[in-house]
Design an enzyme around this catalytic site. Structure first.
Site, mmCIF file in Angstrom:
data_model
loop_
_atom_site.group_PDB
_atom_site.id
_atom_site.type_symbol
_atom_site.label_atom_id
_atom_site.label_comp_id
_atom_site.label_asym_id
_atom_site.label_seq_id
_atom_site.Cartn_x
_atom_site.Cartn_y
_atom_site.Cartn_z
ATOM 1 N N HIS A 17 -22.507 -8.944 -3.964
ATOM 2 C CA HIS A 17 -22.197 -7.629 -3.393
ATOM 3 C C HIS A 17 -22.927 -7.424 -2.063
ATOM 4 O O HIS A 17 -23.656 -6.441 -1.867
ATOM 5 C CB HIS A 17 -22.533 -6.509 -4.375
ATOM 6 C CG HIS A 17 -21.738 -5.263 -4.130
ATOM 7 N ND1 HIS A 17 -21.351 -4.411 -5.137
ATOM 8 C CD2 HIS A 17 -21.223 -4.722 -2.989
ATOM 9 C CE1 HIS A 17 -20.670 -3.399 -4.628
ATOM 10 N NE2 HIS A 17 -20.573 -3.565 -3.328
ATOM 11 N N GLU A 36 -22.210 -4.961 -12.622
ATOM 12 C CA GLU A 36 -23.206 -5.562 -11.738
ATOM 13 C C GLU A 36 -24.608 -5.174 -12.172
ATOM 14 O O GLU A 36 -24.824 -4.029 -12.590
ATOM 15 C CB GLU A 36 -22.953 -5.118 -10.289
ATOM 16 C CG GLU A 36 -21.610 -5.610 -9.765
ATOM 17 C CD GLU A 36 -21.356 -5.225 -8.308
ATOM 18 O OE1 GLU A 36 -22.210 -4.527 -7.699
ATOM 19 O OE2 GLU A 36 -20.314 -5.620 -7.770
ATOM 20 N N ASP A 65 0.860 -1.183 0.000
ATOM 21 C CA ASP A 65 0.000 0.000 0.000
ATOM 22 C C ASP A 65 0.894 1.229 0.000
ATOM 23 O O ASP A 65 1.439 1.605 1.049
ATOM 24 C CB ASP A 65 -0.925 0.023 1.219
ATOM 25 C CG ASP A 65 -1.961 1.137 1.133
ATOM 26 O OD1 ASP A 65 -1.690 2.152 0.453
ATOM 27 O OD2 ASP A 65 -3.041 1.000 1.736
ATOM 28 N N ARG A 122 -13.539 -3.574 -4.771
ATOM 29 C CA ARG A 122 -14.138 -3.008 -5.971
ATOM 30 C C ARG A 122 -13.964 -3.993 -7.115
ATOM 31 O O ARG A 122 -12.857 -4.477 -7.382
ATOM 32 C CB ARG A 122 -13.482 -1.670 -6.327
ATOM 33 C CG ARG A 122 -13.984 -0.514 -5.442
ATOM 34 C CD ARG A 122 -15.419 -0.184 -5.807
ATOM 35 N NE ARG A 122 -15.967 0.962 -5.122
ATOM 36 C CZ ARG A 122 -16.749 0.891 -4.058
ATOM 37 N NH1 ARG A 122 -17.017 -0.278 -3.524
ATOM 38 N NH2 ARG A 122 -17.274 1.983 -3.534
#
Length: 314
Positions: A275, A257, A170, A228
């Site tokens: 989701h 989606e 990260d 995501r």
């Protein structure tokens, strides 16, 4: 003042209406994208779930002072355009941390212990370990975290409790606490037996899990995405599962989606949820409450609790 809700993601808006009414504001619920464009110029604030808010729509918001999103990610909002127009963008970064982290870890454990196959075998009267072999002790595995925000940190702590070695990539994390190890992107992929995705969707991260990067993963690794959908190139992931290079994958979010079932028909060792990782009754209420309170505060001239800035490369 007028608060425009662009799209209704929850069963009702009673809580939002009550909070806004206490401060003298009216909630207006749009019925369609066309309705949003019609009502946006007169709105003092925007409450948003999933509807896209691009630069063209923002240019029409001549009165708006804030765009408050219910969720964590703001990739559906042009944050730079909003900032240029003097509009504050907020999210609710801490509302479903426990839910998403536990969902991701549960998915990983289900794949690691081959529970889908175990359930099928037991129901078919097939007894013993033959149907689930090979399984490996979880403490012997290396876990990689792509993203180390609130959710990533909780996932890391949870997996460390099983004795896993934890790697983190990260570039935006100021510090990585021990015993977790900071690595670069290539090392994360080449060493991770279990890869958890917990990064925001940005131009930099879109499609980051692709054929080239999947090929770097150790044989029989698993990939978990409860962040995501567009972080993953779905066709490349499916190909890696079909070839047997990946042991398994678990997806809660998808590039488009709802998911077209034909895209994943008969793909082996693929665990799906529609989701739902964010969901608990408590999380929904917290999201509604905190997003609406951001509007109340900004319209009252107070600073927002969760202002969002455009993501720039480190």
């Amino acid at each position: 003042m007028k608060v425009l809700l662009t799209d209704q993601a929850f069963p009702d808006t009673d809580l939002e209406s009550e909070i806004l009414a206490e401060s003298g504001h009216d909630l207006i619920v749009a019925s369609s994208p066309e309705d949003v464009r019609k009502l946006a110029p007169e709105a003092d604030a925007i409450l948003n779930a999933l509807a896209p808010i691009g630069a063209d729509l923002i240019a029409m918001m001549t009165k708006a002072r804030i765009i408050a999103r219910y969720g964590i990610g703001v990739d559906n909002i042009d944050v730079e355009a909003a900032a240029s127009s003097g509009i504050v963008v907020t999210n609710v970064p801490d509302y479903c941390v426990e839910e998403v982290a536990s969902h991701a870890v549960a998915m990983a454990l289900m794949l690691l212990r081959n529970l889908q196959r175990a359930d099928e075998s037991a129901r078919a009267g097939q007894w013993g370990v033959g149907s689930v072999r090979p399984l490996h002790r979880i403490s012997t595995l290396t876990v990689g975290l792509l993203g180390f925000g609130r959710i990533g940190r909780l996932v890391a702590t949870s997996m460390a409790s099983f004795g896993c070695n934890i790697l983190v990539y990260d570039p935006y994390a100021a510090q990585i606490p021990g015993p977790f190890q900071r690595v670069d992107q290539d090392e994360l992929f080449t060493r991770s037996n279990i890869l958890f995705l917990h990064a925001p969707l940005t131009p930099e991260t879109r499609g980051i899990v692709n054929e080239a990067m999947l090929s770097k993963l150790p044989s029989e690794a698993i990939v978990i995405n409860a962040a995501r959908g567009p972080l993953v190139v779905l066709d490349d992931l499916v190909a890696a599962l079909r070839s047997g290079h990946l042991k398994g994958a678990a997806l809660d979010t998808f590039p488009v989606e709802p998911l077209d079932p034909n895209l994943i028909a008969d793909v082996p060792n693929l665990l799906l949820s529609p989701h739902t990782a964010f969901y608990s009754e408590e999380a929904i209420k917290e999201s509604q409450l905190k997003a609406t309170r951001q509007i109340v505060k900004v319209l009252a001239g107070e600073p927002a609790d969760y202002p969002v800035k455009a993501v720039t490369s480190p």
